[in-house]
Design an enzyme around this catalytic site. Structure first.
Site, PDB file in Angstrom:
ATOM      1  N   HIS A 142      -1.248   4.546   7.371  1.00  0.00           N
ATOM      2  CA  HIS A 142      -0.600   4.844   6.093  1.00  0.00           C
ATOM      3  C   HIS A 142      -0.135   6.301   6.066  1.00  0.00           C
ATOM      4  O   HIS A 142      -0.722   7.151   6.739  1.00  0.00           O
ATOM      5  CB  HIS A 142      -1.569   4.587   4.935  1.00  0.00           C
ATOM      6  CG  HIS A 142      -1.936   3.145   4.785  1.00  0.00           C
ATOM      7  ND1 HIS A 142      -3.058   2.595   5.384  1.00  0.00           N
ATOM      8  CD2 HIS A 142      -1.318   2.131   4.131  1.00  0.00           C
ATOM      9  CE1 HIS A 142      -3.116   1.311   5.093  1.00  0.00           C
ATOM     10  NE2 HIS A 142      -2.083   0.998   4.340  1.00  0.00           N
ATOM     11  N   ASP A 153      -6.128   7.193   8.907  1.00  0.00           N
ATOM     12  CA  ASP A 153      -6.182   5.888   9.565  1.00  0.00           C
ATOM     13  C   ASP A 153      -5.039   5.675  10.536  1.00  0.00           C
ATOM     14  O   ASP A 153      -4.970   4.652  11.211  1.00  0.00           O
ATOM     15  CB  ASP A 153      -6.241   4.751   8.537  1.00  0.00           C
ATOM     16  CG  ASP A 153      -4.948   4.592   7.736  1.00  0.00           C
ATOM     17  OD1 ASP A 153      -4.032   5.416   7.899  1.00  0.00           O
ATOM     18  OD2 ASP A 153      -4.883   3.648   6.929  1.00  0.00           O
ATOM     19  N   SER A 168       0.807  -1.221   0.000  1.00  0.00           N
ATOM     20  CA  SER A 168       0.000   0.000   0.000  1.00  0.00           C
ATOM     21  C   SER A 168       0.837   1.266   0.000  1.00  0.00           C
ATOM     22  O   SER A 168       0.399   2.300  -0.525  1.00  0.00           O
ATOM     23  CB  SER A 168      -0.939   0.006   1.201  1.00  0.00           C
ATOM     24  OG  SER A 168      -0.219  -0.179   2.412  1.00  0.00           O
TER      25      SER A 168
END
Length: 296
Positions: free
Chosen positions: A240, A237, A74
């Site tokens: 990330h 979040d 990611s």
């Protein structure tokens, strides 16, 4: 000869000690499992699983495009950025274009949630005749959270590097970030994650330079910024990177990208050039497996 009563007592004591140790280990596993569940609930998936699509020719007016490939998880995909120019790929493309005065044609093969074992599939998905000038791999966090053995992760990374070099690419590896920077993860799970991620990062760096790739220790060159300024460096979040986090990460990676392309002769602390003549383990790539930065 040990009297029978003494032997029985000793055996009973050892069994008791083993039971206590086993119970303690079992209790620790239960605690860590519960903490992992707490961390998953705290982090959630507010960003979804799709990063902004940044693939395009950046600074097209410069001409003579350089082909840049991003593989991994990611972070490589850019999850957490709201605009494509703020993804890792967008940041690296713009930085390279500025330094080289060349266009950069970005292709992102990275997929959110990927482990090192998924690198093979990402390469398989590339067109057979695709030959990037530069390939950047950032992977490892999911290997740690899914408890993939370090040797297994490293083997997949080495295979990916070899395949990319066969395509003519210069390869740069950003090693596993320090998971100890993740504040939503409670203790002692965060300290354990920090230790495991640094162990994987050290193994990744050694394998990368041994395999002819450049390696950058993200825990060393950018990790302290995430520890010191979590509100700024992480996205909503808290897992990330944010746009600022990607900006800092791209800036940290750029020196090795330029060195791989022959634009720099030396690299700063935390960057490791390939050892093309090495036939065994590399001795000068070291990281503190217990964590160089304190984990509060």
């Amino acid at each position: 000869m040990v009297p029978r009563r003494t032997a029985v007592m000793a055996g009973t004591a050892l069994a008791g000690a083993g039971f206590v140790a086993g119970a303690a280990a079992g209790g620790a596993r239960v605690l860590l499992t519960r903490q992992a569940a707490i961390a998953r609930r705290a982090i959630g998936k507010p960003l979804g699983e799709l990063a902004p699509r940044a693939d395009r020719v950046w600074k097209k007016s410069y001409g003579d495009p350089l082909d840049l490939l991003l593989l991994g998880d990611s972070i490589a995909a850019g999850l957490g950025a709201e605009r494509r120019k703020d993804t890792l790929g967008g940041r690296l493309s713009r930085g390279l274009a500025k330094e080289l005065q060349r266009s950069v044609r970005l292709h992102t093969g990275a997929v959110v949630g990927s482990e090192s074992s998924d690198l093979a599939g990402q390469i398989d998905a590339l067109p057979p005749d695709y030959a990037p000038d530069l390939a950047v791999i950032v992977v490892g966090g999911n290997d740690v959270t899914h408890r993939v053995p370090v040797a297994t992760s490293v083997r997949h990374l080495e295979e990916a590097i070899a395949r990319l070099r066969e395509r003519g690419a210069h390869v740069v590896v950003g090693t596993c970030p320090d998971l100890g920077a993740l504040r939503p993860v409670p203790q002692p799970l965060r300290t354990l994650g920090s230790r495991m991620s640094r162990q994987l990062a050290a193994a990744q760096a050694a394998a990368a330079v041994r395999s002819g790739a450049h390696a950058i220790s993200l825990a060393h060159v950018v990790g302290p910024y995430f520890v010191a300024n979590p509100e700024e460096m992480f996205s909503m979040d808290r897992f990330h990177p944010s746009a600022t986090g990607y900006k800092r990460t791209a800036k940290a990676l750029l020196p090795s990208l330029l060195t791989a392309l022959g634009e720099n002769d030396a690299v700063p602390f935390g960057h490791h050039p390939p050892d093309l003549g090495a036939s065994g383990p590399v001795g000068d790539v070291t990281e503190d497996p217990t964590g160089g930065e304190p984990v509060a």
